[in-house]
Structure formats: structure tokens, C-alpha cells
Design an enzyme around this catalytic site. Structure first.
Site, short mmCIF file in Angstrom:
data_model
loop_
_atom_site.label_atom_id
_atom_site.label_comp_id
_atom_site.label_asym_id
_atom_site.label_seq_id
_atom_site.Cartn_x
_atom_site.Cartn_y
_atom_site.Cartn_z
N HIS A 177 8.16 0.39 9.22
CA HIS A 177 9.15 -0.68 9.03
C HIS A 177 9.64 -0.70 7.58
O HIS A 177 9.06 -0.06 6.70
CB HIS A 177 8.57 -2.04 9.40
CG HIS A 177 7.56 -2.57 8.42
ND1 HIS A 177 6.28 -2.06 8.31
CD2 HIS A 177 7.65 -3.57 7.49
CE1 HIS A 177 5.61 -2.72 7.37
NE2 HIS A 177 6.43 -3.63 6.85
N HIS A 310 22.79 6.55 -3.55
CA HIS A 310 21.59 7.35 -3.76
C HIS A 310 20.37 6.57 -3.29
O HIS A 310 20.41 5.35 -3.17
CB HIS A 310 21.43 7.75 -5.23
CG HIS A 310 21.35 6.60 -6.18
ND1 HIS A 310 22.47 5.88 -6.58
CD2 HIS A 310 20.30 6.03 -6.83
CE1 HIS A 310 22.11 4.92 -7.43
NE2 HIS A 310 20.79 4.99 -7.59
#
Length: 364
Positions: A177, A310
Site C-alpha cells: 500500500h 520524477h
């Protein structure tokens, strides 16, 4: 500010980055990191970490992230089969917090902080992590990230997607998660990167990280993996031992701007990188990672061409599955420091196989 030399080397000495200490500039954060490659040889008698458990149950009714489990607030998770997003039961940011009172002195400033915190499960099985998931499953995670970035970014200027993998990084539940925090303000790291990238575009006429990706693709010494759309490097200015930077080859500002094919190739390169991470010490490799892209909210109407999308990966392990890097002492009081050079780290990662060690073991 360029660091001053405390003393010059003897005339016969020749600098070798793999052996001699030096400092490297990080243009993204406008700071420096001390590289002390000669310290790699020092013996270690410090703290040893426990390797992560390899026997995580696939489903545990006591794990609040599992399908059908009851969370702390009493809500029962649906029996989800793919990704699953829900509000964080213990959010650091809430949308309706009152504003702080005005202060009577400039040294005691406060400002409003509002937001939303969500949790996103990658998969219904607790014994899987991203490198062990299939490419379509990873692609589904990327699509869910982009949807959340779009949804929350319509109202909030910053949407921080991040994953803390492993107990060493503070992950309290063994289940694949991540978290997504949207805030009414630009956090410190976002503000710093916004300023440095804006300045670079103004001075050089090209986005900083687009130029950097082109340079690293040509030099190759810090390259870990790449494909037609993406490359992963151990950045020249890396602080963490096996830190990596995931960069697109074309100019793209936000995660939600990626094309369909770029999302497919992102799933592929993420899987390849994370398999290498796990293979390094044959352990489920801990890290904190997160995406940085152009701010959203009111910034959607502004010129954000200086930004380049990024992802940062910050893993703490240094020498083995039990020896980690600590950011203490000099790092806290002076500046970041590393032993292994970024080039050495990239070479080690690059040389690792792209078949996960668990799957190799199954084939034997």
C-alpha cells in the site's frame, strides 16, 4: 557556495572518486553531500536490524488493510480484488481545521494547514509487494495514482504520493500500500525543488531534470535500468546508499500527463528496479519513495514548464539486510554524508539479475 579547500593534495596525488573524500553538489536541493568512499572498509559493530519476515499470511482478518477486515474506526473493507482507496483513519491533515491566531512576534509565525489523507492498497494479497506483482497489476496502481493526483489536484496545490515499504521505514501493516496526502500549501521539499528548477530553466533554457536525464543516459556510469521512455539512475548527488531517481525521457510535468504507452513502460521499469532492489540482499528491500511533479490547484493555470516529473527512492540498507545507514550526528548537524560512491552503488544494482530471487528459488 563553493566549498573551500582546507589543504591541497601533494603534487604526486591523483584524485580518484572511488577512494578519496569529496563533496558533490545537489542542484535540485541546492546543497552538498560529503562522499567518503574510503570508509566503506571500516568494520561494523553497530546495530543490526532484523530482516523482514518472509512468512506474511496472504490474508489476515486482524490486518486492517486486508479485504473484508475491520479497520480501527469500525468500517469494514470491501472484498476488493484490485486497488482500493479509502480515507486515512488517522489523518495528519484534515479539510476543515480552523486557522491559527495571529502572533505578536515574527519569530512565532503560524499559517493554516488543511488537506486530505488517503490510503491506497495495491493488491488484496498481503504477501505480495510491487516487484512480485504482474505488469497489469502495477499498471493499475499507476492509473490509480494518476486518478488521485487529478482528483485531489483540482483543489489542492500539492498532492504527495508516497510508499513506506517495510517495518524499517515505519510501515505498520505488512500489506502492499501507499499513502496520498494533499495539502493546501507547498511542503518544504516541493518549494525547494520548485525554486531550483525555476532558476535552472531561467538560466539555461532547459528543464533541469530533462537535461540531467539526457546527460546520465549518455554517461551511463550511474544508470541502473532504462527503456524507451524512462531511466533510473543513482543520482550523482545521492545521499542514501542505494538511492535512485526515476526520470522520464521526454518533458512531462505531472503523473496524470503520461500517455498510455508511457504508463505501460513505467510499470515495466518500476518492476525491473524493484526486483533488483530485492535481489541485492535477497530480502524484501525497504525504502521510502514518492512522486514529485508540478504543483496543482491554482498552479494549474500557471507556467510550470520548469518542472519535470520524477520519483525518488530512498532505501536505508547499506551493507546487508541487517546493516542500515543512519542519518545522525554529522548528517543532522552539518550535512549529508555517504560512504559508497553513487557509481559503485549503480554498478552493483546494474549487475543484478532481473528475475526475482524468490522466483529463481521456485525454479530450482
Amino acid at each position: 557556495m563553493e566549498p573551500a579547500l582546507a589543504g591541497a593534495a601533494e603534487a604526486g596525488d591523483r584524485f580518484r572518486a572511488s577512494e578519496h573524500q569529496h563533496v558533490r553538489y545537489n542542484p535540485l536541493r541546492d546543497d552538498w553531500v560529503l562522499v567518503s568512499a574510503h570508509r566503506v572498509k571500516r568494520p561494523w559493530q553497530g546495530q543490526l536490524e532484523k530482516p523482514p519476515p518472509e512468512d506474511v499470511p496472504r490474508w489476515d482478518p486482524k490486518n486492517p488493510l486486508c479485504p473484508g477486515a475491520t479497520r480501527a474506526n469500525g468500517e469494514v473493507n470491501p472484498k476488493y480484488e484490485g486497488t482500493f482507496v479509502f480515507p486515512n483513519d488517522f489523518p495528519a491533515l484534515q479539510p476543515d481545521a480552523p486557522e491559527p491566531d495571529d502572533n505578536d512576534h515574527s519569530l512565532f509565525r503560524a499559517a493554516p494547514a488543511r488537506g486530505v489523507c488517503k490510503v491506497m492498497c495495491f493488491h488484496p494479497w498481503s504477501d505480495l509487494t510491487l516487484p512480485l506483482m504482474s505488469l497489469p497489476e502495477i499498471r493499475a496502481v499507476i492509473d490509480a495514482w494518476a486518478e488521485l493526483a487529478t482528483e485531489l489536484g483540482a483543489s489542492y496545490p500539492w498532492v504527495q504520493i508516497f510508499e513506506n515499504k517495510g517495518a524499517m521505514m515505519g510501515c505498520s501493516n505488512p500489506h502492499p500500500h501507499c499513502q496520498v496526502w494533499a495539502s493546501s500549501f507547498l511542503p518544504n521539499e516541493a518549494s525547494l525543488e520548485d525554486r531550483s528548477q525555476r532558476q535552472h530553466l531561467s538560466q539555461h533554457g532547459v528543464p533541469m531534470l530533462l537535461e540531467y536525464a539526457e546527460q546520465e543516459a549518455r554517461r551511463k556510469e550511474r544508470l541502473v535500468v532504462d527503456n524507451a521512455d524512462w531511466l533510473v539512475v543513482v543520482p550523482y548527488w545521492a545521499t542514501w546508499p542505494y538511492e535512485t531517481l526515476l526520470l522520464p525521457r521526454r518533458h512531462v510535468c505531472r503523473l496524470q500527463d503520461l500517455s498510455d504507452s508511457e504508463r505501460d513502460s513505467l510499470a515495466s521499469i518500476m518492476q525491473r528496479l524493484l526486483i533488483k532492489y530485492d535481489n541485492l540482499f535477497e530480502v524484501s528491500f525497504p525504502y521510502s519513495m514518492g512522486w514529485h511533479g508540478a504543483p496543482t490547484g491554482s498552479y494549474l493555470e500557471e507556467d510550470c514548464r520548469h518542472w519535470q516529473l520524477h520519483a525518488h527512492y530512498y532505501p536505508p540498507l547499506l551493507r546487508s539486510a541487517t546493516v542500515r545507514k543512519f542519518m545522525v550526528g554529522y548528517e543532522m548537524l552539518a550535512q549529508a554524508q555517504r560512504d559508497l560512491t553513487p557509481e559503485q552503488a549503480a554498478e552493483r544494482l546494474r549487475s543484478l539479475p532481473e528475475v526475482h530471487y524468490k522466483k529463481r528459488a521456485e525454479e530450482v
